[in-house]
Write an enzyme that holds these catalytic residues in place. Structure first.
Site, PDB file in Angstrom:
ATOM      1  N   HIS A   1      -7.575  10.458  -9.833  1.00 26.03           N
ATOM      2  CA  HIS A   1      -8.451  10.266  -8.684  1.00 26.03           C
ATOM      3  C   HIS A   1      -9.128   8.891  -8.673  1.00 26.03           C
ATOM      4  O   HIS A   1      -9.080   8.202  -7.660  1.00 26.03           O
ATOM      5  CB  HIS A   1      -9.466  11.382  -8.509  1.00 26.03           C
ATOM      6  CG  HIS A   1     -10.011  11.346  -7.116  1.00 26.03           C
ATOM      7  ND1 HIS A   1      -9.286  11.773  -6.032  1.00 26.03           N
ATOM      8  CD2 HIS A   1     -11.141  10.828  -6.600  1.00 26.03           C
ATOM      9  CE1 HIS A   1      -9.955  11.548  -4.922  1.00 26.03           C
ATOM     10  NE2 HIS A   1     -11.079  10.972  -5.230  1.00 26.03           N
TER      11      HIS A   1
ATOM     12  N   TYR B   1      -9.636   4.883  -6.095  1.00 26.09           N
ATOM     13  CA  TYR B   1     -10.730   3.948  -5.797  1.00 26.09           C
ATOM     14  C   TYR B   1     -10.449   2.567  -6.370  1.00 26.09           C
ATOM     15  O   TYR B   1     -10.976   1.578  -5.879  1.00 26.09           O
ATOM     16  CB  TYR B   1     -12.069   4.528  -6.268  1.00 26.09           C
ATOM     17  CG  TYR B   1     -12.400   5.718  -5.416  1.00 26.09           C
ATOM     18  CD1 TYR B   1     -12.824   5.538  -4.105  1.00 26.09           C
ATOM     19  CD2 TYR B   1     -12.174   7.009  -5.858  1.00 26.09           C
ATOM     20  CE1 TYR B   1     -13.038   6.613  -3.277  1.00 26.09           C
ATOM     21  CE2 TYR B   1     -12.390   8.092  -5.040  1.00 26.09           C
ATOM     22  CZ  TYR B   1     -12.818   7.888  -3.743  1.00 26.09           C
ATOM     23  OH  TYR B   1     -13.017   8.957  -2.915  1.00 26.09           O
TER      24      TYR B   1
ATOM     25  N   HIS C   1      -2.098  12.730   4.094  1.00 23.17           N
ATOM     26  CA  HIS C   1      -3.444  12.230   3.770  1.00 23.17           C
ATOM     27  C   HIS C   1      -3.376  10.895   3.032  1.00 23.17           C
ATOM     28  O   HIS C   1      -4.013   9.926   3.425  1.00 23.17           O
ATOM     29  CB  HIS C   1      -4.190  13.266   2.928  1.00 23.17           C
ATOM     30  CG  HIS C   1      -5.408  12.710   2.253  1.00 23.17           C
ATOM     31  ND1 HIS C   1      -6.556  12.424   2.941  1.00 23.17           N
ATOM     32  CD2 HIS C   1      -5.637  12.353   0.966  1.00 23.17           C
ATOM     33  CE1 HIS C   1      -7.450  11.927   2.094  1.00 23.17           C
ATOM     34  NE2 HIS C   1      -6.914  11.868   0.899  1.00 23.17           N
ATOM     35  N   PHE C   2      -2.576  10.851   1.961  1.00 18.55           N
ATOM     36  CA  PHE C   2      -2.651   9.600   1.185  1.00 18.55           C
ATOM     37  C   PHE C   2      -1.851   8.463   1.814  1.00 18.55           C
ATOM     38  O   PHE C   2      -1.990   7.321   1.410  1.00 18.55           O
ATOM     39  CB  PHE C   2      -2.353   9.811  -0.309  1.00 18.55           C
ATOM     40  CG  PHE C   2      -0.990  10.287  -0.683  1.00 18.55           C
ATOM     41  CD1 PHE C   2       0.123   9.500  -0.505  1.00 18.55           C
ATOM     42  CD2 PHE C   2      -0.829  11.540  -1.276  1.00 18.55           C
ATOM     43  CE1 PHE C   2       1.376   9.937  -0.888  1.00 18.55           C
ATOM     44  CE2 PHE C   2       0.426  11.992  -1.652  1.00 18.55           C
ATOM     45  CZ  PHE C   2       1.537  11.181  -1.452  1.00 18.55           C
ATOM     46  N   HIS C   3      -1.045   8.780   2.828  1.00 20.19           N
ATOM     47  CA  HIS C   3      -0.470   7.662   3.583  1.00 20.19           C
ATOM     48  C   HIS C   3      -1.510   7.054   4.533  1.00 20.19           C
ATOM     49  O   HIS C   3      -1.357   5.918   4.970  1.00 20.19           O
ATOM     50  CB  HIS C   3       0.790   8.101   4.335  1.00 20.19           C
ATOM     51  CG  HIS C   3       2.012   8.066   3.466  1.00 20.19           C
ATOM     52  ND1 HIS C   3       2.339   9.072   2.596  1.00 20.19           N
ATOM     53  CD2 HIS C   3       2.973   7.116   3.301  1.00 20.19           C
ATOM     54  CE1 HIS C   3       3.451   8.756   1.945  1.00 20.19           C
ATOM     55  NE2 HIS C   3       3.854   7.571   2.348  1.00 20.19           N
TER      56      HIS C   3
ATOM     57  N   ARG D   1       5.624  19.388  -0.036  1.00 19.76           N
ATOM     58  CA  ARG D   1       5.832  17.979  -0.361  1.00 19.76           C
ATOM     59  C   ARG D   1       6.859  17.902  -1.497  1.00 19.76           C
ATOM     60  O   ARG D   1       7.294  18.931  -2.011  1.00 19.76           O
ATOM     61  CB  ARG D   1       4.508  17.322  -0.767  1.00 19.76           C
ATOM     62  CG  ARG D   1       3.887  17.933  -1.996  1.00 19.76           C
ATOM     63  CD  ARG D   1       2.502  17.408  -2.301  1.00 19.76           C
ATOM     64  NE  ARG D   1       2.540  16.029  -2.780  1.00 19.76           N
ATOM     65  CZ  ARG D   1       1.599  15.490  -3.580  1.00 19.76           C
ATOM     66  NH1 ARG D   1       0.560  16.212  -3.974  1.00 19.76           N
ATOM     67  NH2 ARG D   1       1.676  14.244  -3.969  1.00 19.76           N
ATOM     68  N   ARG D   2       7.231  16.692  -1.894  1.00 17.14           N
ATOM     69  CA  ARG D   2       8.125  16.454  -3.041  1.00 17.14           C
ATOM     70  C   ARG D   2       9.384  17.320  -2.983  1.00 17.14           C
ATOM     71  O   ARG D   2       9.788  17.907  -3.979  1.00 17.14           O
ATOM     72  CB  ARG D   2       7.412  16.786  -4.348  1.00 17.14           C
ATOM     73  CG  ARG D   2       6.191  15.971  -4.629  1.00 17.14           C
ATOM     74  CD  ARG D   2       5.402  16.641  -5.727  1.00 17.14           C
ATOM     75  NE  ARG D   2       4.364  15.801  -6.271  1.00 17.14           N
ATOM     76  CZ  ARG D   2       3.260  16.260  -6.846  1.00 17.14           C
ATOM     77  NH1 ARG D   2       3.053  17.560  -6.938  1.00 17.14           N
ATOM     78  NH2 ARG D   2       2.369  15.448  -7.315  1.00 17.14           N
TER      79      ARG D   2
END
Lengths: 57, 618
Positions: free
Chosen positions: B256, B260, B407-409, B470-471
């Site tokens: 995580h 950041y 989300h992470f894209h 996913r994956r």
């Protein structure tokens, strides 16, 4: 203060930058907040009311 | 001259935003390249490393997109996982981190207005990073051929039971050491500056770099333990098993805050560069410092929110992680306010009026500005899906679905990547004295990225709500059909494929623009300067600059969040686990079955023939 009749002027802001009142920013953040609330409500329907359990296989 | 980003705010006589003067002895006349040519060369090398990884990673991205949507499958579905691993590692470890060490080097040297302590040392950490990532990358790519017995199809989230070739972990370890030495380089340079300027406030950009570096040290400590004590020895055959829950937990301890680590350089650019491009000034230096302190404190003790569905971790620990995660929203919301207010100031100074009318006066034709603003807008959308991910109960709805990929894209794939591309249009001339080949192409490129991602990510979120995993190379199953929401599965697939194709086109435009820019000749007059904050560091409490204090509290919070869960995991499963056999386990099981089946058949056959089902057969 850098305002004239409530409107912040360029000259006023340059003269006294700390008089800047980010009202436009507040408006945008309120719009974002409204979108967030709407999306949360939507997700509530998806999670609790929209679906039965999906069992694969 | 010394860094004066912290000096009292002043207004330039010509009516423009004042300059902080750190661009050179005569403000605005020297670029970073003119003033610090050695550091500029290092920054350029890191950017080139990042762009190389970006080229490879995005190529694998389009192959994957077309594969899993079923549009084109020129490769086998087994190879999909090699593409997936390469896409993840090349983009989120190589592209992002190479670019950000460049941004941090630029920001630190620029804001301290002093060169790095020892350039040879800087090249050494760059060399380690490049060597390590090359090893790791080649190990992954070797998975495409059976000519060598080397592969690493372990995805970016490389925890057990997936096992890679030792070179994968070894390369990662070398890369990691390179980043640590980069951090040491920045700290040494800062301490040298501190000796020269004992009474000055830490310049804002340097403060951001230093706090993020401490966060990185805290975060990667667990990764180092995981790789050196478990995964690498396991891969080398020195130990037979590992505890999968432990390696997962150690990965997410790092997994995580690494988010950041990618995001902080984007924040640095939003806080310190974007307002100046808009003709404005940072609204508040103290708020920016508070935000970076909060990220230092809260980035790490939240990783268990990636493990809400992991058995073997008590619900209470997960609840603590969720609470911390919700606090972590605060600095991002503070950022939304501060950055938008800083830009609004620029718009007002440009004559913008009205509650929303000021938006029209902003420099939307500037690719650096538009790219960063669109990246910020996407981050706001990602904030919503992140809140869903972070909620313990509602996470179950989308866990391990392609919602998470969507989300992470938005976050790393746009907030970070698009900011980096946009910043390149501003930074590259500063570090090379070469003007951008085409700012028009740049503008089209950032808008295309935004449009492509809007399409692809939105469809991924919608598919996630339908339960699409996913994956997965082929996310369809016989005898089962997904429901529909905002269009059926096929329609959403089409949106993903079209969005992915637009993104790839945008990536090609970006890389072409950079390559053509490199062919430009050097020129004068490209120097850009950064404006001072409206509320400067003189308004910030001194305690904010006490990085030792914040680092101490960060470690304490990590201990509070992780000590008990890790002790419980080790007590339950052992340090080296009850299991953790290497993948593919199914092959091992088949081998055992093949070995034992004849004996079993011989022993049991008389019972079976004699009606002996009760003898243990189902």
């Amino acid at each position: 203060m850098g305002t004239t009749d409530g409107e912040q002027t360029a000259a006023g802001l340059l003269e006294d930058p700390k008089s800047f009142d980010p009202k436009g920013t507040l408006a945008l953040i309120l719009v974002y907040f409204c979108i967030l609330v709407t999306m949360w409500v939507y997700i509530y329907f998806v999670e609790f009311l929209g679906n039965d359990l999906i069992v694969v296989g | 001259m010394t860094a004066t980003a912290d000096a009292p705010a002043a207004t330039a006589d010509d009516g423009t935003a004042p300059d902080d003067g750190t661009g050179g002895s005569e403000p605005g006349t020297e670029t970073f390249y003119d003033r610090f040519p050695e550091a500029a060369r290092i920054v350029r090398a890191t950017f080139l490393g990042a762009f190389l990884a970006f080229a490879v990673g995005t190529t694998f991205g389009i192959i994957q997109t077309l594969h899993r949507t079923g549009i084109a499958r020129p490769f086998s579905s087994v190879d999909y996982y090699t593409f997936l691993t390469a896409h993840g590692v090349f983009l989120v470890l190589s592209f992002t981190i190479f670019f950000l060490v460049g941004v941090f080097t630029w920001a630190l040297v620029r804001s301290l207005d002093r060169p790095l302590v020892n350039t040879r040392f800087s090249w050494a950490w760059y060399g380690l990073m490049a060597t390590g990532m090359t090893l790791t990358g080649l190990t992954i790519l070797a998975g495409f051929t059976s000519a060598v017995d080397v592969s690493a199809d372990v995805l970016f989230t490389f925890y057990a039971p997936l096992q890679a070739h030792p070179l994968f972990y070894g390369g990662l370890a070398v890369f990691l050491v390179g980043t640590w030495l980069a951090g040491l380089d920045w700290w040494r340079t800062f301490l040298a500056w501190r000796r020269e300027h004992p009474d000055e406030r830490i310049p804002l950009q340097a403060f951001m770099v230093l706090t993020t570096t401490i966060m990185w040290y805290v975060a990667t400590s667990a990764l180092a333990i995981s790789v050196l004590f478990f995964l690498l020895p396991w891969s080398l055959g020195l130990i037979e098993t590992v505890n999968p829950t432990l390696t997962r937990t150690l990965f997410w301890f790092f997994g995580h805050p690494v988010v950041y680590f990618w995001l902080m350089p984007a924040y640095l650019l939003w806080y310190t560069v974007l307002p100046s491009i808009a003709g404005g000034r940072l609204f508040s230096d103290p708020l920016a410092r508070v935000v970076f302190v909060l990220f230092l404190l809260l980035s790490t003790p939240v990783g268990i929110h990636h493990q809400y569905l992991d058995p073997g971790i008590a619900e209470g620990f997960k609840f603590v992680a969720m609470t911390n995660t919700m606090f972590l929203l605060l600095p991002s919301l503070l950022t939304a306010f501060t950055v938008v207010a800083s830009v609004e100031y620029g718009a007002r100074v440009r004559g913008g009026t009205g509650l929303f009318g000021w938006l029209r006066t902003l420099p939307w034709r500037d690719p650096a500005f538009t790219g960063m603003m669109l990246a910020g807008l996407m981050f706001a959308a990602g904030g919503f899906s992140g809140m869903v991910n972070a909620g313990m109960n509602i996470n179950y709805l989308i866990h391990n679905t392609i919602w998470v990929t969507g989300h992470f894209h938005l976050t790393v794939g746009t907030a970070v990547a698009l900011t980096f591309m946009a910043a390149t249009y501003w930074l590259w001339p500063q570090i090379t004295n070469k003007p951008i080949y085409s700012r028009q192409i740049g503008l089209a490129q950032v808008v295309l990225w935004f449009a492509g991602m809007a399409l692809m990510s939105n469809a991924m979120h919608a598919q996630g709500l339908l339960g699409v995993p996913r994956r997965t190379a082929e996310p369809t199953y016989s005898g089962f059909e997904y429901g529909s929401a905002f269009g059926g599965y096929g329609e959403l697939n089409l949106q993903v494929a079209i969005g992915g194709t637009i993104l790839f086109a945008s990536a090609v435009l970006f890389l072409s623009n950079v390559v053509l820019t490199m062919g430009n000749s050097r020129t004068d007059g490209l120097a850009e300067t950064l404006a001072e904050p409206i509320s400067g560091s003189e308004d910030a409490p001194l305690v904010l600059d006490n990085i030792r204090l914040w680092g101490g509290i960060a470690v304490l919070l990590v201990l509070l969040a992780y000590a008990l869960p890790i002790v419980a995991i080790v007590q339950r499963g052992g340090l080296f686990g009850p299991g953790g056999e290497a993948y593919p386990m199914v092959l091992d099981a088949l081998a055992i079955l093949a070995e034992q089946a004849p004996d079993v058949l011989v022993e049991r056959m008389p019972d079976v023939l004699g009606g002996g089902w009760a003898g243990g057969w189902p």
